[in-house]
Design a protein around this motif. Sequence first.
Motif, PDB file in Angstrom:
ATOM      1  N   CYS A  18      15.886 -17.556 111.796  1.00 60.70           N
ATOM      2  CA  CYS A  18      15.323 -16.499 112.664  1.00 60.70           C
ATOM      3  C   CYS A  18      14.368 -17.043 113.720  1.00 60.70           C
ATOM      4  N   ASP A  19      14.008 -18.284 113.652  1.00 64.35           N
ATOM      5  CA  ASP A  19      12.957 -18.836 114.520  1.00 64.35           C
ATOM      6  C   ASP A  19      13.525 -19.864 115.488  1.00 64.35           C
ATOM      7  N   GLY A  20      14.679 -19.525 116.060  1.00 60.52           N
ATOM      8  CA  GLY A  20      15.324 -20.438 116.993  1.00 60.52           C
ATOM      9  C   GLY A  20      16.760 -20.665 116.582  1.00 60.52           C
ATOM     10  N   PRO A  21      17.518 -21.380 117.419  1.00 61.49           N
ATOM     11  CA  PRO A  21      18.937 -21.598 117.134  1.00 61.49           C
ATOM     12  C   PRO A  21      19.168 -22.513 115.940  1.00 61.49           C
ATOM     13  N   GLY A  22      20.161 -22.169 115.131  1.00 56.24           N
ATOM     14  CA  GLY A  22      20.524 -23.005 113.993  1.00 56.24           C
ATOM     15  C   GLY A  22      19.543 -22.872 112.842  1.00 56.24           C
ATOM     16  N   ILE A  23      19.543 -23.885 112.014  1.00 54.23           N
ATOM     17  CA  ILE A  23      18.671 -23.922 110.837  1.00 54.23           C
ATOM     18  C   ILE A  23      17.436 -24.741 111.192  1.00 54.23           C
ATOM     19  N   ARG A  24      16.260 -24.155 110.994  1.00 53.63           N
ATOM     20  CA  ARG A  24      15.049 -24.815 111.506  1.00 53.63           C
ATOM     21  C   ARG A  24      13.944 -24.861 110.458  1.00 53.63           C
ATOM     22  N   PHE A  25      13.190 -25.938 110.517  1.00 51.42           N
ATOM     23  CA  PHE A  25      11.960 -26.113 109.744  1.00 51.42           C
ATOM     24  C   PHE A  25      10.830 -25.550 110.614  1.00 51.42           C
ATOM     25  N   VAL A  26      10.081 -24.600 110.062  1.00 53.93           N
ATOM     26  CA  VAL A  26       9.091 -23.893 110.892  1.00 53.93           C
ATOM     27  C   VAL A  26       7.676 -24.169 110.381  1.00 53.93           C
ATOM     28  N   ILE A  27       6.821 -24.529 111.321  1.00 48.42           N
ATOM     29  CA  ILE A  27       5.399 -24.715 111.009  1.00 48.42           C
ATOM     30  C   ILE A  27       4.611 -23.625 111.728  1.00 48.42           C
ATOM     31  N   PHE A  28       3.822 -22.867 110.974  1.00 50.89           N
ATOM     32  CA  PHE A  28       2.917 -21.874 111.560  1.00 50.89           C
ATOM     33  C   PHE A  28       1.544 -22.528 111.667  1.00 50.89           C
ATOM     34  N   THR A  29       1.180 -22.896 112.886  1.00 56.35           N
ATOM     35  CA  THR A  29      -0.087 -23.606 113.071  1.00 56.35           C
ATOM     36  C   THR A  29      -1.261 -22.635 112.929  1.00 56.35           C
ATOM     37  N   GLN A  30      -2.422 -23.203 112.631  1.00 53.45           N
ATOM     38  CA  GLN A  30      -3.627 -22.390 112.424  1.00 53.45           C
ATOM     39  C   GLN A  30      -4.511 -22.450 113.662  1.00 53.45           C
ATOM     40  N   GLY A  31      -5.053 -21.286 114.045  1.00 46.62           N
ATOM     41  CA  GLY A  31      -5.963 -21.217 115.186  1.00 46.62           C
ATOM     42  C   GLY A  31      -5.293 -20.583 116.384  1.00 46.62           C
ATOM     43  N   CYS A  32      -5.888 -19.491 116.872  1.00 42.76           N
ATOM     44  CA  CYS A  32      -5.361 -18.847 118.073  1.00 42.76           C
ATOM     45  C   CYS A  32      -6.458 -17.990 118.674  1.00 42.76           C
ATOM     46  N   PHE A  33      -6.618 -18.083 120.014  1.00 41.31           N
ATOM     47  CA  PHE A  33      -7.659 -17.323 120.712  1.00 41.31           C
ATOM     48  C   PHE A  33      -7.073 -16.278 121.662  1.00 41.31           C
ATOM     49  N   HIS A  34      -5.781 -16.003 121.566  1.00 38.57           N
ATOM     50  CA  HIS A  34      -5.166 -15.076 122.523  1.00 38.57           C
ATOM     51  C   HIS A  34      -5.470 -13.606 122.217  1.00 38.57           C
ATOM     52  N   CYS A  35      -5.761 -13.292 120.946  1.00 39.82           N
ATOM     53  CA  CYS A  35      -6.173 -11.923 120.560  1.00 39.82           C
ATOM     54  C   CYS A  35      -5.180 -10.851 121.028  1.00 39.82           C
ATOM     55  N   CYS A  36      -3.900 -11.079 120.860  1.00 39.50           N
ATOM     56  CA  CYS A  36      -2.912 -10.065 121.239  1.00 39.50           C
ATOM     57  C   CYS A  36      -3.045  -8.858 120.304  1.00 39.50           C
ATOM     58  N   GLU A  37      -3.109  -7.679 120.890  1.00 40.40           N
ATOM     59  CA  GLU A  37      -3.168  -6.463 120.061  1.00 40.40           C
ATOM     60  C   GLU A  37      -1.858  -6.316 119.313  1.00 40.40           C
ATOM     61  N   GLY A  38      -1.939  -6.058 118.009  1.00 43.29           N
ATOM     62  CA  GLY A  38      -0.737  -5.873 117.210  1.00 43.29           C
ATOM     63  C   GLY A  38      -0.121  -7.176 116.722  1.00 43.29           C
ATOM     64  N   CYS A  39      -0.851  -8.280 116.861  1.00 40.04           N
ATOM     65  CA  CYS A  39      -0.356  -9.580 116.379  1.00 40.04           C
ATOM     66  C   CYS A  39       0.076  -9.471 114.917  1.00 40.04           C
ATOM     67  N   HIS A  40       1.239 -10.040 114.611  1.00 37.78           N
ATOM     68  CA  HIS A  40       1.774  -9.965 113.247  1.00 37.78           C
ATOM     69  C   HIS A  40       1.191 -11.045 112.333  1.00 37.78           C
ATOM     70  N   ASN A  41       0.474 -11.999 112.909  1.00 33.41           N
ATOM     71  CA  ASN A  41      -0.040 -13.109 112.107  1.00 33.41           C
ATOM     72  C   ASN A  41      -1.553 -13.307 112.276  1.00 33.41           C
ATOM     73  N   PRO A  42      -2.354 -12.261 112.055  1.00 33.62           N
ATOM     74  CA  PRO A  42      -3.799 -12.391 112.296  1.00 33.62           C
ATOM     75  C   PRO A  42      -4.466 -13.439 111.402  1.00 33.62           C
ATOM     76  N   GLN A  43      -3.852 -13.732 110.290  1.00 32.22           N
ATOM     77  CA  GLN A  43      -4.424 -14.753 109.397  1.00 32.22           C
ATOM     78  C   GLN A  43      -4.383 -16.147 110.015  1.00 32.22           C
ATOM     79  N   THR A  44      -3.646 -16.299 111.109  1.00 32.45           N
ATOM     80  CA  THR A  44      -3.555 -17.619 111.763  1.00 32.45           C
ATOM     81  C   THR A  44      -4.631 -17.810 112.837  1.00 32.45           C
ATOM     82  N   HIS A  45      -5.467 -16.811 113.092  1.00 31.85           N
ATOM     83  CA  HIS A  45      -6.387 -16.888 114.239  1.00 31.85           C
ATOM     84  C   HIS A  45      -7.564 -17.835 114.028  1.00 31.85           C
TER      85      HIS A  45
END
Length: 168
Positions: A18-45
């Motif tokens: 689901c995270d790009g074409p084909g079969i992929r290894f996905v890393i969810f990095t920690q830290g984000c300052f964009h503050c998008c309203e409705g962000c699905h991953n607030p635990q990463t901020h």
Amino acid sequence: MKSNSVVRIAGITKESVCDGPGIRFVIFTQGCFHCCEGCHNPQTHDPNGGYEISIAELLAMVDENPLLDGVTLSGGEPFLQAGVLSEFAKECHDRGLSVMVYTGYLYEEIVAKADKIDWQKLLDLTEILVDGRFVREQATQEIPFIGSTNQRVLNLILLRCPTQTAFL
Ligand code: SF4
């Protein structure tokens, strides 16, 4: 490869379609300052949240799966840790894997910060860039790989070749 470099992450999905074409290894990095309203991953901020893991450990996991087509760096905001992620991306390329990156920045904003050497490095090692903040009013579940219709799926291989269109 014996890298002692570490990256701060929120989590890993070892195999995703689901995270790009084909079969992929996905890393969810920690830290984000964009503050998008409705962000699905607030635990990463929180840039101090999540946990640290070495590039060597990540590569060992990647090497366990011969079916992988590529890796995806998601967030959080991967460009906050562009230097160490460039190291990881380079090693993935050496294994024949493609690199896809999700960022809340626009491609143009990243290019404009060319003085940030690590940003350019990560950009140069990225084949597919999904750019732009998540905009709740434009949320979609219809279009593959994006969360809101303002976001773009950019084929950076084509973008580096000025005679071709930049969009997949
Ligand atoms: S860029 Fe992504 S992780 Fe960061 S706030 Fe926006 S949606 Fe959330």
